[in-house]
Design an enzyme around this catalytic site. Structure first.
Site, PDB file in Angstrom:
ATOM      1  N   ASP A 151      -1.065  -0.491  -4.483  1.00  0.00           N
ATOM      2  CA  ASP A 151      -2.250  -0.116  -3.815  1.00  0.00           C
ATOM      3  C   ASP A 151      -3.420  -1.128  -4.206  1.00  0.00           C
ATOM      4  O   ASP A 151      -4.188  -1.414  -3.231  1.00  0.00           O
ATOM      5  CB  ASP A 151      -2.446   1.430  -3.821  1.00  0.00           C
ATOM      6  N   HIS A 179      -0.153   7.756  -4.590  1.00  0.00           N
ATOM      7  CA  HIS A 179       0.478   6.775  -3.997  1.00  0.00           C
ATOM      8  C   HIS A 179       1.345   6.767  -2.623  1.00  0.00           C
ATOM      9  O   HIS A 179       2.390   6.301  -2.644  1.00  0.00           O
ATOM     10  CB  HIS A 179       1.351   6.325  -5.176  1.00  0.00           C
TER      11      HIS A 179
END
Length: 330
Positions: A151, A179
């Protein structure tokens, strides 16, 4: 001497991740484990002229025990991608079971190792790992990490046109929360060095960071997911953990941790109402030395993103804990 083990080493993430670890001068011994093909992957990698001695193991002949014994760091990309006709719940049960069984092996054979979980859904698999380690009385919150680095890598890459950096990785952009989807919260207001995202680009940029995986699945015509970029991200985080364990200071990485067990985590747990959360963590010889609270002073838009994040993350965490405490019927 550093021994690294990769569990799920023959898969789409496992192979490139193992390749990157093989090329690292920080790794002396590389142990690969999977249910198929691992000796072949290990033989292939062993021809590379780098430091790490590489071996591959299958389940038979105590393969998992051999791979894990003496390991200092264990990276787990094991699991299966969602197949046609399979629900997310079906996928969760399979991957949750895989992670549970592998972590049981860690608890038995290398309980002091740093454990890096890549297997999705990370928001649930990390709580699963924590519960398994708790049951075995070997849980050290400072040594269990959910890898959310992809990310961060995406946030760095997708904002290059605004940061103006030739090398996008030189910009630190904290990405907090979880996530998956809306649980991923990029805090562009906290970027260092600072830059501005144009108002008309902000929403699309956030969505691209949150759902970047879909972009890859579409580009691969449904035949795969983000394997190469995930392998890079997993490697990048593993290198940071190894460097810190060897005494290098000042290493800070966002990662999904058990907040009550890390210094500074209680403050973030109180602010979010969550026990697991990805935040900036200072790494040291023993793993997660300090969780850094960067939630204060965020923008109004970021506050709204955090609200959606915490609502979704709470259910994900509970699902993981419940999987161990109330196992589904076989």
């Amino acid at each position: 001497m550093v021994k690294a083990a990769v569990l799920g080493a023959s898969g789409g993430i496992g192979q490139p991740l193992s390749l990157l670890l093989k090329t690292s001068p920080l790794v002396d011994t590389l142990a690969l484990y999977d249910v198929v093909n691992t000796p072949g992957v290990a033989a292939d990698l062993s021809h590379i002229s780098s430091v790490a001695k590489t071996t591959g193991y299958l389940p038979e002949n105590d393969g998992l025990k051999e791979a894990l014994t003496g390991a200092d760091i264990v990276v787990i990309p094991a699991g299966i991608p969602r197949k046609p006709g399979m629900t997310r719940d079906d996928l969760f049960k399979i991957n949750a079971s895989i992670v549970r069984d592998l972590v049981k092996g860690i608890a038995e054979h290398c309980p002091k190792a740093f454990v890096l979980i890549i297997s999705n859904p990370v928001n649930s698999t990390v709580p699963i790992a924590a519960e398994v380690l708790k049951e075995a009385n070997v849980f050290d919150p400072k040594r269990l990490f959910g890898v959310t680095t992809l990310d961060v890598v995406r946030a760095e890459t997708f904002t290059q046109e605004f940061s103006g950096q030739k090398d996008p990785s030189t910009v630190q952009i904290p990405v907090v929360g979880g996530h998956s989807g809306e649980t991923i919260v990029p805090l562009f207001s906290k970027a260092t060095p600072a830059f501005q995202v144009p108002e008309d680009k902000y929403e699309a940029l956030v969505k691209r960071v949150q759902f970047g995986g879909d972009e890859v699945v579409t580009a691969k015509n449904g035949a795969g997911s983000a394997t190469l970029s995930m392998a890079y991200a997993g490697f990048r985080f593993a290198v940071s953990v190894i460097k810190a364990s060897k005494g290098e200071t000042g290493i800070v990485e966002p990662t999904f941790v058990y907040l009550p067990g890390v210094i500074g985590g209680a403050e973030i747990a109180e602010a979010t109402g969550l026990e697991f959360f990805s935040t900036l963590v200072e790494l040291g010889k023993n793993g997660a030395e300090k969780a850094i609270n960067i939630l204060e002073g965020v923008t109004e838009k970021e506050k709204q993103l955090l609200k959606a994040c915490t609502e979704g993350l709470k259910g994900n965490i509970e699902k993981g804990v419940d999987f161990i405490k109330n196992p589904p019927p076989k």
